[in-house]
Write a protein that holds these residues in place. Structure first.
Motif, PDB file in Angstrom:
ATOM      1  N   ASN A 122      30.213  39.151  35.003  1.00  0.00           N
ATOM      2  CA  ASN A 122      30.865  40.432  35.252  1.00  0.00           C
ATOM      3  C   ASN A 122      31.896  40.351  36.367  1.00  0.00           C
ATOM      4  O   ASN A 122      32.930  41.022  36.324  1.00  0.00           O
ATOM      5  CB  ASN A 122      29.819  41.501  35.587  1.00  0.00           C
ATOM      6  N   ARG A 123      31.636  39.526  37.378  1.00  0.00           N
ATOM      7  CA  ARG A 123      32.590  39.384  38.476  1.00  0.00           C
ATOM      8  C   ARG A 123      33.862  38.690  37.992  1.00  0.00           C
ATOM      9  O   ARG A 123      34.966  39.008  38.441  1.00  0.00           O
ATOM     10  CB  ARG A 123      31.959  38.603  39.629  1.00  0.00           C
ATOM     11  N   GLU A 126      35.665  41.323  36.007  1.00  0.00           N
ATOM     12  CA  GLU A 126      36.176  42.372  36.877  1.00  0.00           C
ATOM     13  C   GLU A 126      37.447  41.935  37.600  1.00  0.00           C
ATOM     14  O   GLU A 126      38.388  42.725  37.771  1.00  0.00           O
ATOM     15  CB  GLU A 126      35.116  42.768  37.909  1.00  0.00           C
ATOM     16  N   ILE A 204      33.936  45.743  30.505  1.00  0.00           N
ATOM     17  CA  ILE A 204      34.686  45.983  31.734  1.00  0.00           C
ATOM     18  C   ILE A 204      36.187  45.832  31.491  1.00  0.00           C
ATOM     19  O   ILE A 204      36.993  46.648  31.964  1.00  0.00           O
ATOM     20  CB  ILE A 204      34.219  45.014  32.845  1.00  0.00           C
ATOM     21  N   HIS A 233      32.513  49.510  39.922  1.00  0.00           N
ATOM     22  CA  HIS A 233      33.158  48.209  40.109  1.00  0.00           C
ATOM     23  C   HIS A 233      34.143  48.314  41.268  1.00  0.00           C
ATOM     24  O   HIS A 233      35.181  48.977  41.141  1.00  0.00           O
ATOM     25  CB  HIS A 233      33.870  47.784  38.828  1.00  0.00           C
ATOM     26  N   LEU A 236      37.991  47.445  40.681  1.00  0.00           N
ATOM     27  CA  LEU A 236      38.634  48.415  39.794  1.00  0.00           C
ATOM     28  C   LEU A 236      38.818  49.753  40.493  1.00  0.00           C
ATOM     29  O   LEU A 236      39.853  50.408  40.338  1.00  0.00           O
ATOM     30  CB  LEU A 236      37.808  48.600  38.519  1.00  0.00           C
TER      31      LEU A 236
END
Length: 336
Positions: A122-123, A126, A204, A233, A236
């Motif tokens: 996810n990082r 993101e 995402i 996030h 974002l």
């Protein structure tokens, strides 16, 4: 601001010490932490540098290394990543094989087990999504050439180890996704790359694409939906907030041109300045925060040449109010 500069200096030291080796898990962590610090400090120039390094160099190299070890159905971590192509001695190869054999059983069936320590899937997504939105939300005019470039990168970038988590959970909602990766379904049917998904298909990144479309189409309502969805996030949220501030000034300009008198409470709602943003638990503090934010937006609009915002500020300053609650009930006068 000073912390961001120190981290940027540390980036250069780690970069010079690492060379072309892929043993840079601390390097990845430094860049990710630096991006978070720059975002918290609202240092958008340094944030852009960190995001470009992460998206264009660091994360793609990690994916390549992961795919190399993935051919043996094993995953690697930071200790196994220390073995680069130049290490060809029998001692180092046997050591890395032992490390992979010990870790294979524990990381083989996890969605993000193949990613190095400190670098989650996810990082990675993101950072790429924040870089896409940066060229839409931060400049005064969107840099469409960079937007197209980032979309092409996301289309060609495949995320290892994502089929067990996000890909399966969103398989039923694929019709709602914006765009699709060419040949991704064919690869899955043929059995190749079945454990990967296209970055463009990740939820995402899909959120970032929807927000970018809303900004380019000047759709305030859809942008606010994306802004609320992007709050969990950090990267974002900071990038989207840049466009939110600009849009709040535009809303005041439009309202001042269309209305002579406008309720203050409704203006707060349209500007998305509700108490839930502050969430201090103290009603008086929340109201004071709302009014201060509204006054700041009116001042920006007035500085931008909005005559109605200037008139409303003068009326506000020349009036006497018993409490913040009374101010919230007032009517903003945009024309005398």
């Amino acid at each position: 601001m000073q912390a961001g500069c120190k981290l940027a200096s540390l980036q250069l030291v780690i970069c010079s010490c690492s060379g072309n080796s892929l043993s840079f898990v601390p390097w990845v962590q430094v860049y990710e932490l630096s991006a978070e610090v720059c975002a918290a400090a609202r240092n958008m120039a340094e944030l852009l540098k960190c995001l470009q390094q992460l998206v264009n160099n660091i994360h793609p190299n990690l994916c390549k290394q992961q795919q190399q070890y993935g051919n043996d159905s094993d995953c690697i971590d930071g200790s196994a990543a220390a073995t680069s192509g130049s290490a060809s001695s029998s001692t180092s190869s046997s050591s890395s094989n032992r490390n992979r054999s010990r870790q294979g059983s524990s990381t083989k069936d996890t969605g993000e087990g193949c990613l190095p320590a400190g670098t989650g899937l996810n990082r990675q997504v993101e950072a790429a999504a924040a870089l896409l939105l940066y060229f839409v939300c931060v400049p005064a005019n969107p840099v469409k050439q960079e937007v197209v470039k980032q979309l092409k990168v996301a289309t060609n970038m495949r995320l290892p180890g994502s089929s067990h988590g996000t890909a399966h959970s969103n398989s039923d909602s694929s019709s709602q996704q914006v765009g699709a990766c060419p040949g991704s379904q064919q690869r899955t049917k043929n059995g190749t790359n079945s454990g990967t998904m296209c970055m463009l298909q990740h939820p995402i990144y899909q959120l970032a694409v929807r927000a970018a479309i809303a900004v380019l189409n000047c759709n305030w309502l859809r942008f606010m939906r994306c802004y609320c969805e992007g709050k969990p996030h950090p990267l974002l949220r900071v990038v989207l907030h840049c466009h939110l501030q600009r849009q709040q000034v535009h809303v005041v300009q439009f309202v001042a041109a269309a209305y002579r008198i406008f309720p203050c409470s409704l203006m707060l709602k349209w500007l998305h300045l509700q108490p839930k943003q502050q969430a201090s638990g103290n009603q008086q503090t929340d109201q004071q925060w709302q009014l201060q934010q509204l006054k700041d937006i009116l001042q920006k609009a007035s500085a931008g040449g909005c005559q109605g915002a200037r008139v409303a500020l003068e009326q506000w300053q020349n009036s006497v109010w018993d409490s913040n609650a009374a101010v919230l009930q007032m009517q903003l006068l945009f024309r005398g």
